[in-house]
Scaffold this active site. Structure first.
Site, short mmCIF file in Angstrom:
data_model
loop_
_atom_site.label_atom_id
_atom_site.label_comp_id
_atom_site.label_asym_id
_atom_site.label_seq_id
_atom_site.Cartn_x
_atom_site.Cartn_y
_atom_site.Cartn_z
N HIS A 112 56.37 66.84 36.92
CA HIS A 112 57.84 66.68 36.83
C HIS A 112 58.24 66.22 35.43
O HIS A 112 59.19 66.73 34.84
CB HIS A 112 58.33 65.63 37.83
N HIS A 115 55.57 62.84 39.17
CA HIS A 115 54.27 62.79 38.48
C HIS A 115 54.42 63.49 37.13
O HIS A 115 55.52 63.94 36.77
CB HIS A 115 53.19 63.42 39.37
N GLY A 146 58.78 74.52 37.48
CA GLY A 146 57.35 74.60 37.19
C GLY A 146 56.75 75.88 37.71
O GLY A 146 57.09 76.34 38.81
N SER A 160 53.21 66.24 44.56
CA SER A 160 53.54 65.04 45.33
C SER A 160 52.72 64.99 46.61
O SER A 160 52.39 63.92 47.12
CB SER A 160 55.03 65.02 45.68
P1 AMP Z 1 59.15 69.27 43.70
O1 AMP Z 1 59.54 67.84 43.49
O2 AMP Z 1 57.80 69.46 44.29
O3 AMP Z 1 60.23 70.07 44.37
O4 AMP Z 1 59.03 69.88 42.23
C1 AMP Z 1 60.10 69.84 41.33
C2 AMP Z 1 59.79 70.74 40.16
O5 AMP Z 1 58.61 70.29 39.51
C3 AMP Z 1 59.54 72.19 40.58
O6 AMP Z 1 60.15 73.07 39.63
C4 AMP Z 1 58.05 72.28 40.54
O7 AMP Z 1 57.57 73.58 40.30
C5 AMP Z 1 57.72 71.37 39.38
N1 AMP Z 1 56.33 70.93 39.46
C6 AMP Z 1 55.69 70.39 40.54
N2 AMP Z 1 54.39 70.17 40.27
C7 AMP Z 1 54.19 70.59 39.00
C8 AMP Z 1 53.05 70.65 38.13
N3 AMP Z 1 51.86 70.23 38.52
N4 AMP Z 1 53.22 71.13 36.87
C9 AMP Z 1 54.44 71.57 36.47
N5 AMP Z 1 55.55 71.54 37.22
C10 AMP Z 1 55.43 71.07 38.47
#
Ligand code: AMP
Length: 282
Positions: free
Chosen positions: A37, A34, A147, A186
């Site tokens: 990411h 999204h 993030g 997600s």
């Molecule tokens: P994930 O796929 O949930 O493991 O997230 C991958 C990276 O994207 C991690 O560093 C998360 O912190 C970051 N991330 C997820 N959601 C957001 C958001 N809404 N804003 C900024 N970064 C995000």
């Protein structure tokens, strides 16, 4: 965009770029991409010669009763999104190559991993720190992008990188939100319409804590109570794991608010667990 599935080939490719003095920016993800990411991808593109994104739903960071099997997987549309962002390399590792038979090493950041979400997800951060250590060893990034949405994860990864002398700068980027404040995740895909509306309670709870502090409240307990009242009013929330004020360095709860504090919340709505946080200066 090059798609690499084999960790050894990824490592050789990164070595080649480093030998040519190219900087590598790296964004680890679990996919279902999204704007949150993609915001990390854009910062990495701006700051580095080469950007590597990985998509790996890491089984080691899910508990036995958690959502590993149901976690949203949409690799084809993710690939399209990354192509549009001009990502150089997508690392899409095979599970069997990441955790081959006989795999027996773990990385654990003691202390920090047991606090906040760690109390409710035993073993989760051990899975995270182990996979991030492996992914950094493979992608060999000059800079790695995370993030703020997963604040505890950033603190743990920073500590691990320092303790293990890993040669990658950790860059933390702001949380991207929907217009009504809900942090992109997600896992928001799990929410039905009613739950989606109710999910704004997390951001409202953080805003309530923030306004208490800006109106002069310095008692951690009082701010915590105000935050919890916002959540208690929302009937769709089935459990409040925590909603409180923390020291952003130690992740301990704060009694007396001074300087910068972390307001953080984790709740469950039926089977869906949602988290959010903001940093506030007193
Ligand atoms: P994930 O796929 O949930 O493991 O997230 C991958 C990276 O994207 C991690 O560093 C998360 O912190 C970051 N991330 C997820 N959601 C957001 C958001 N809404 N804003 C900024 N970064 C995000």
């Amino acid at each position: 965009m090059e798609i690499i599935r084999n960790p050894k080939i990824m490592q050789d490719t990164s070595r080649g770029h480093l030998l040519h003095s190219r900087t590598i920016g790296y964004v680890p993800t679990m996919g279902a991409l999204h704007e949150g990411h993609l915001s990390l991808v854009r910062v990495s593109r701006a700051e580095n010669n080469i950007t590597v994104v990985s998509i790996f739903v890491n089984p080691a960071q899910f508990g036995p009763n958690e959502d590993f099997a149901n976690y949203p997987r949409q690799v084809e549309s993710d690939i399209e999104k990354l192509r549009k962002e001009d990502v150089d390399i997508l690392f899409l590792p095979d599970n069997a190559l990441m955790y081959p038979e006989g795999f027996s090493t773990t990385v654990e950041v003691r202390g920090l991993s047991e606090k906040m979400c760690g109390r409710f997800r035993p073993g989760h951060f051990k899975g995270v720190s182990t996979v991030v250590a492996k992914l950094i060893a493979v992608a060999r990034p000059s800079r790695s992008y995370f993030g703020q949405k997963d604040f505890q994860q950033t603190v743990i990864v920073r500590q691990m990188v320092k303790d293990l002398h890993l040669d990658s700068e950790i860059v933390v980027c702001p949380t991207i939100r929907e217009e009504d404040g809900l942090a992109l995740s997600s896992r928001n895909a799990y929410l039905d319409k009613t739950q989606r509306i109710a999910a704004t309670a997390l951001y409202r709870c953080l805003m309530k804590g923030s306004s208490e502090i800006s109106s002069g409240v310095r008692s951690g307990a009082r701010v915590r109570e105000a935050m919890n009242r916002v959540l208690a009013d929302e009937t769709q929330i089935s459990a409040i794991d925590y909603a409180s004020v923390y020291d952003p360095a130690t992740l301990d709860e704060v009694d007396e608010i001074r300087g910068e504090v972390l307001l953080a919340v984790a709740v469950r709505m039926a089977a869906t667990r949602l988290i959010d946080n903001i940093l506030v200066r007193a």
